[in-house]
Design a protein around this motif. Sequence first.
Motif, PDB file in Angstrom:
ATOM      1  N   ASP A 181      30.935 -33.747   8.243  1.00  0.00           N
ATOM      2  CA  ASP A 181      30.975 -32.619   9.150  1.00  0.00           C
ATOM      3  C   ASP A 181      29.596 -32.359   9.739  1.00  0.00           C
ATOM      4  O   ASP A 181      28.581 -32.445   9.052  1.00  0.00           O
ATOM      5  N   GLU A 182      29.605 -32.027  11.028  1.00  0.00           N
ATOM      6  CA  GLU A 182      28.346 -31.679  11.682  1.00  0.00           C
ATOM      7  C   GLU A 182      27.971 -30.255  11.317  1.00  0.00           C
ATOM      8  O   GLU A 182      28.828 -29.393  11.195  1.00  0.00           O
ATOM      9  N   THR A 183      26.686 -30.028  11.136  1.00  0.00           N
ATOM     10  CA  THR A 183      26.219 -28.691  10.775  1.00  0.00           C
ATOM     11  C   THR A 183      25.077 -28.281  11.701  1.00  0.00           C
ATOM     12  O   THR A 183      24.482 -29.101  12.396  1.00  0.00           O
ATOM     13  N   LYS A 184      24.804 -26.994  11.693  1.00  0.00           N
ATOM     14  CA  LYS A 184      23.654 -26.444  12.396  1.00  0.00           C
ATOM     15  C   LYS A 184      23.088 -25.342  11.534  1.00  0.00           C
ATOM     16  O   LYS A 184      23.681 -24.950  10.533  1.00  0.00           O
ATOM     17  N   GLN A 185      21.911 -24.850  11.904  1.00  0.00           N
ATOM     18  CA  GLN A 185      21.300 -23.775  11.130  1.00  0.00           C
ATOM     19  C   GLN A 185      21.591 -22.439  11.790  1.00  0.00           C
ATOM     20  O   GLN A 185      21.591 -22.308  13.012  1.00  0.00           O
ATOM     21  N   CYS A 186      21.821 -21.428  10.966  1.00  0.00           N
ATOM     22  CA  CYS A 186      22.018 -20.067  11.442  1.00  0.00           C
ATOM     23  C   CYS A 186      20.715 -19.588  12.087  1.00  0.00           C
ATOM     24  O   CYS A 186      19.631 -19.856  11.570  1.00  0.00           O
ATOM     25  N   VAL A 187      20.828 -18.866  13.195  1.00  0.00           N
ATOM     26  CA  VAL A 187      19.630 -18.389  13.884  1.00  0.00           C
ATOM     27  C   VAL A 187      18.927 -17.274  13.118  1.00  0.00           C
ATOM     28  O   VAL A 187      17.741 -17.039  13.322  1.00  0.00           O
ATOM     29  N   ALA A 188      19.639 -16.591  12.219  1.00  0.00           N
ATOM     30  CA  ALA A 188      19.039 -15.460  11.501  1.00  0.00           C
ATOM     31  C   ALA A 188      18.531 -15.847  10.117  1.00  0.00           C
ATOM     32  O   ALA A 188      17.377 -15.610   9.782  1.00  0.00           O
ATOM     33  N   CYS A 189      19.412 -16.461   9.305  1.00  0.00           N
ATOM     34  CA  CYS A 189      19.040 -16.714   7.904  1.00  0.00           C
ATOM     35  C   CYS A 189      18.691 -18.169   7.617  1.00  0.00           C
ATOM     36  O   CYS A 189      18.317 -18.504   6.503  1.00  0.00           O
ATOM     37  N   ARG A 190      18.844 -19.051   8.606  1.00  0.00           N
ATOM     38  CA  ARG A 190      18.484 -20.466   8.500  1.00  0.00           C
ATOM     39  C   ARG A 190      19.293 -21.252   7.470  1.00  0.00           C
ATOM     40  O   ARG A 190      18.837 -22.289   6.993  1.00  0.00           O
ATOM     41  N   ASP A 196      22.586 -23.635   6.453  1.00  0.00           N
ATOM     42  CA  ASP A 196      23.408 -24.602   7.165  1.00  0.00           C
ATOM     43  C   ASP A 196      24.838 -24.079   7.276  1.00  0.00           C
ATOM     44  O   ASP A 196      25.428 -23.634   6.289  1.00  0.00           O
ATOM     45  N   ILE A 197      25.377 -24.128   8.502  1.00  0.00           N
ATOM     46  CA  ILE A 197      26.755 -23.704   8.757  1.00  0.00           C
ATOM     47  C   ILE A 197      27.447 -24.767   9.594  1.00  0.00           C
ATOM     48  O   ILE A 197      26.798 -25.684  10.112  1.00  0.00           O
ATOM     49  N   ARG A 198      28.770 -24.659   9.730  1.00  0.00           N
ATOM     50  CA  ARG A 198      29.517 -25.604  10.558  1.00  0.00           C
ATOM     51  C   ARG A 198      29.022 -25.533  12.000  1.00  0.00           C
ATOM     52  O   ARG A 198      28.627 -24.483  12.484  1.00  0.00           O
ATOM     53  N   ALA A 199      29.091 -26.631  12.700  1.00  0.00           N
ATOM     54  CA  ALA A 199      28.599 -26.697  14.073  1.00  0.00           C
ATOM     55  C   ALA A 199      29.429 -25.837  15.018  1.00  0.00           C
ATOM     56  O   ALA A 199      28.921 -25.326  16.012  1.00  0.00           O
ATOM     57  N   ASP A 200      30.713 -25.634  14.707  1.00  0.00           N
ATOM     58  CA  ASP A 200      31.580 -24.845  15.593  1.00  0.00           C
ATOM     59  C   ASP A 200      31.681 -23.377  15.176  1.00  0.00           C
ATOM     60  O   ASP A 200      32.440 -22.614  15.778  1.00  0.00           O
ATOM     61  N   ALA A 201      30.900 -22.947  14.206  1.00  0.00           N
ATOM     62  CA  ALA A 201      30.963 -21.566  13.725  1.00  0.00           C
ATOM     63  C   ALA A 201      30.386 -20.612  14.767  1.00  0.00           C
ATOM     64  O   ALA A 201      29.371 -20.888  15.387  1.00  0.00           O
ATOM     65  N   THR A 202      31.070 -19.483  14.958  1.00  0.00           N
ATOM     66  CA  THR A 202      30.567 -18.457  15.871  1.00  0.00           C
ATOM     67  C   THR A 202      29.783 -17.390  15.124  1.00  0.00           C
ATOM     68  O   THR A 202      28.988 -16.679  15.725  1.00  0.00           O
ATOM     69  N   LYS A 203      30.040 -17.264  13.808  1.00  0.00           N
ATOM     70  CA  LYS A 203      29.306 -16.327  12.952  1.00  0.00           C
ATOM     71  C   LYS A 203      28.892 -17.041  11.685  1.00  0.00           C
ATOM     72  O   LYS A 203      29.581 -17.921  11.200  1.00  0.00           O
ATOM     73  N   CYS A 204      27.772 -16.628  11.139  1.00  0.00           N
ATOM     74  CA  CYS A 204      27.302 -17.176   9.873  1.00  0.00           C
ATOM     75  C   CYS A 204      28.114 -16.526   8.743  1.00  0.00           C
ATOM     76  O   CYS A 204      28.209 -15.303   8.689  1.00  0.00           O
ATOM     77  N   PRO A 205      28.701 -17.312   7.847  1.00  0.00           N
ATOM     78  CA  PRO A 205      29.461 -16.713   6.749  1.00  0.00           C
ATOM     79  C   PRO A 205      28.567 -15.997   5.741  1.00  0.00           C
ATOM     80  O   PRO A 205      29.027 -15.140   5.004  1.00  0.00           O
ATOM     81  N   HIS A 206      27.292 -16.304   5.751  1.00  0.00           N
ATOM     82  CA  HIS A 206      26.364 -15.685   4.797  1.00  0.00           C
ATOM     83  C   HIS A 206      25.859 -14.326   5.299  1.00  0.00           C
ATOM     84  O   HIS A 206      26.004 -13.315   4.637  1.00  0.00           O
TER      85      HIS A 206
END
Length: 121
Positions: free
Chosen positions: A2-11, A13-23
């Motif tokens: 799965d592709e991931t990206k970093q959350c802009v707030a807490c840094r 790793d989240i899913r690439a298609d996530a609109t909100k950070c689950p953390h």
Amino acid sequence: MDETKQCVACRTDIRADATKCPHCRERQQGAEPMHRGGPGRVVAGVCTALARLLGLEVALVRVAFVLALVVTGGTALGFYLLLWLLTPPSALGRAPIQRVMSWAGRVASTPVEEPRMERRV
């Protein structure tokens, strides 16, 4: 993998298609704005928009709205109408209140002609 990206707030790793950070629940860049369009729209699409924004099932939001109507004696309907006024029908559209305000601005800025009075001599 799965592709991931970093959350802009807490840094984290989240899913690439996530609109909100689950953390930290922060909205991510590139997430589509709240709108009433899309599948599952029944009356005005407000519950669908809220469900999409909060990451919940639409049925759960509808049940919560009906319960809020019963508990508040119908006052929640005003909240529903306010959300309808402020939420665009599509991701690229304009909210009904924005359309009304733009129309009122166009109407108010047009010059009004003075009525012509004819003088007979």
